[in-house]
Design an enzyme around this catalytic site. Structure first.
Site, short mmCIF file in Angstrom:
data_model
loop_
_atom_site.label_atom_id
_atom_site.label_comp_id
_atom_site.label_asym_id
_atom_site.label_seq_id
_atom_site.Cartn_x
_atom_site.Cartn_y
_atom_site.Cartn_z
N ASN A 174 0.86 -1.18 0.00
CA ASN A 174 0.00 0.00 0.00
C ASN A 174 0.90 1.24 0.00
O ASN A 174 1.45 1.61 1.03
CB ASN A 174 -0.91 -0.03 1.24
CG ASN A 174 -1.77 1.23 1.34
OD1 ASN A 174 -1.81 2.04 0.41
ND2 ASN A 174 -2.44 1.40 2.48
N TRP A 175 1.00 1.84 -1.17
CA TRP A 175 1.92 2.99 -1.30
C TRP A 175 1.33 4.27 -0.72
O TRP A 175 2.02 5.30 -0.67
CB TRP A 175 2.30 3.20 -2.77
CG TRP A 175 3.23 2.16 -3.31
CD1 TRP A 175 3.85 1.16 -2.60
CD2 TRP A 175 3.67 2.01 -4.66
NE1 TRP A 175 4.64 0.41 -3.43
CE2 TRP A 175 4.55 0.91 -4.70
CE3 TRP A 175 3.41 2.70 -5.85
CZ2 TRP A 175 5.17 0.49 -5.89
CZ3 TRP A 175 4.02 2.28 -7.03
CH2 TRP A 175 4.89 1.18 -7.05
N LYS A 176 0.05 4.24 -0.37
CA LYS A 176 -0.62 5.45 0.17
C LYS A 176 -0.39 6.64 -0.78
O LYS A 176 -0.34 6.44 -1.99
CB LYS A 176 -0.14 5.71 1.61
CG LYS A 176 -0.33 4.47 2.48
CD LYS A 176 -0.16 4.71 3.96
CE LYS A 176 -0.38 3.40 4.71
NZ LYS A 176 -0.28 3.56 6.17
N HIS B 285 -9.78 1.48 5.02
CA HIS B 285 -8.50 1.65 5.71
C HIS B 285 -8.71 2.63 6.88
O HIS B 285 -9.50 3.56 6.77
CB HIS B 285 -7.46 2.20 4.73
CG HIS B 285 -6.07 2.15 5.28
ND1 HIS B 285 -5.61 3.08 6.19
CD2 HIS B 285 -5.05 1.28 5.07
CE1 HIS B 285 -4.36 2.77 6.51
NE2 HIS B 285 -4.00 1.68 5.85
N GLU C 191 -7.05 5.03 7.87
CA GLU C 191 -6.82 6.43 7.52
C GLU C 191 -8.06 7.04 6.87
O GLU C 191 -8.37 8.20 7.05
CB GLU C 191 -5.58 6.54 6.61
CG GLU C 191 -4.30 6.34 7.42
CD GLU C 191 -3.14 5.74 6.65
OE1 GLU C 191 -3.15 5.74 5.40
OE2 GLU C 191 -2.20 5.23 7.31
N GLU D 194 -5.54 -4.44 10.84
CA GLU D 194 -4.53 -3.39 11.00
C GLU D 194 -4.80 -2.63 12.30
O GLU D 194 -5.59 -1.67 12.29
CB GLU D 194 -4.59 -2.42 9.81
CG GLU D 194 -4.22 -3.05 8.49
CD GLU D 194 -3.61 -2.04 7.52
OE1 GLU D 194 -2.59 -2.39 6.91
OE2 GLU D 194 -4.11 -0.92 7.40
N GLY E 276 2.39 2.78 10.88
CA GLY E 276 3.35 3.88 10.71
C GLY E 276 4.07 4.28 11.99
O GLY E 276 4.70 5.32 12.06
N SER F 204 3.34 -1.74 10.56
CA SER F 204 4.79 -1.81 10.78
C SER F 204 5.39 -3.17 10.42
O SER F 204 6.28 -3.67 11.11
CB SER F 204 5.14 -1.42 12.22
OG SER F 204 4.75 -0.08 12.46
N GLY G 68 2.79 -0.89 4.45
CA GLY G 68 2.86 0.53 4.10
C GLY G 68 4.29 0.95 3.86
O GLY G 68 4.87 0.69 2.80
N GLY G 69 4.90 1.58 4.85
CA GLY G 69 6.24 2.16 4.71
C GLY G 69 7.28 1.26 4.05
O GLY G 69 7.98 1.68 3.13
#
Ligand code: 13P
Length: 256
Positions: free
Chosen positions: A9-11, A97, A99, A169, A175, A215, A236-237
């Site tokens: 997930n590159w956001k 998600h 977010e 999640e 993050g 994470s 993610g990251g």
């Protein structure tokens, strides 16, 4: 046996140039991997480019979107529909998600409308659920997961449920560098599968893949995905770097 699914997930990151460099590098490491389903989820602007770069390169790598609207088409400025995503040969879409729930006011009811619209267009949803730290500290993890699952996945057929991916999640792990321990994650995943069993039947619940997200890195991926009910990762990251994402995919492949 559930096939592991690992998604990037590159956001709101990755220009066209960065996306191109990522895919070229990632393919060197991962083009031959058959045992794991891999999903690259770029921002809308890079969907077509990433799809084009992956064409005829690997059967195992699919492309997904990060969100969509529930209506098919019409006067919804700034929105994207399932049909428009299918037009680009997109296979998956992340829905609900945290977010989007937290920053854009998405409720379980909205997520459910989107999930049903995705299935109608044969787009497979990756539906995110997870508790905040406050909810965990109050001992409400199961209550929150149950409400989110029953609300977001309401009125789906057994077939649609089987084609849905659930992503656990925990909000406090996203993050933050602080992942759930494998035991904490397994406990939540087992509860999610039990809830899915109550919502459908044994066979359906056994077929649904449940990813862990929060994470995930190459260092913790193997142990997390070694748990009985953890069927992959939503990253993610660590998915912004082709090497580290490839290492996570390999950790999924190398599970017994
Ligand atoms: P991080 O891997 O950066 O914690 O993000 C997890 C996530 O939100 C994936 O959807």
């Amino acid at each position: 046996m559930r096939k592991k699914i690992v998604a990037a997930n590159w956001k709101m990151n990755m220009t066209l140039g960065e996306s191109t460099r990522f895919i070229e590098s990632f393919l060197l490491d991962a083009a031959d991997i058959r045992e794991v389903e891999i999903v690259i989820i770029p921002p809308f602007t890079a969907l077509a480019k990433v799809t084009e770069l992956l064409e005829n390169k690997s059967q195992s790598i699919k492309v997904g979107a990060q969100n969509m609207h529930w209506e098919r088409n019409g006067a919804f400025t700034g929105e994207i529909s399932a049909a428009l995503l299918r037009d680009l040969f997109i296979h998956y879409v992340i829905l609900g998600h945290s977010e989007r729930r937290r920053l854009f006011g998405e409720t379980d009811e909205i997520v459910n409308k989107k999930v049903r619209a995705a299935h109608e267009a044969t787009l497979r949803p990756i539906v995110c659920v997870g508790e905040t730290l406050e909810q965990r500290d109050k001992g409400n993890v199961e209550k929150i997961l149950s409400i989110q699952l029953r609300g977001s996945l309401k009125d789906l057929s057994e077939k649609e449920l089987q084609e849905t991916v659930v992503a656990y999640e925990p909000v406090w792990a996203i993050g933050t560098g602080r992942n759930a321990t494998p035991e904490q994650a397994q406990e939540a995943h087992a509860f999610i599968r039990q809830t899915l069993r109550e919502m459908s039947d044994e066979t359906t619940a056994d077929r649904i893949r449940i990813q862990y997200g929060g994470s995930v890195k190459s260092e913790n991926a193997q142990e997390l995905m070694g748990q009985q009910d953890i069927d992959g990762a939503l990253v993610g990251g660590a998915s912004l770097d082709p090497r580290s994402f490839a290492a996570i995919v390999k950790a999924a492949r190398d599970q017994k």
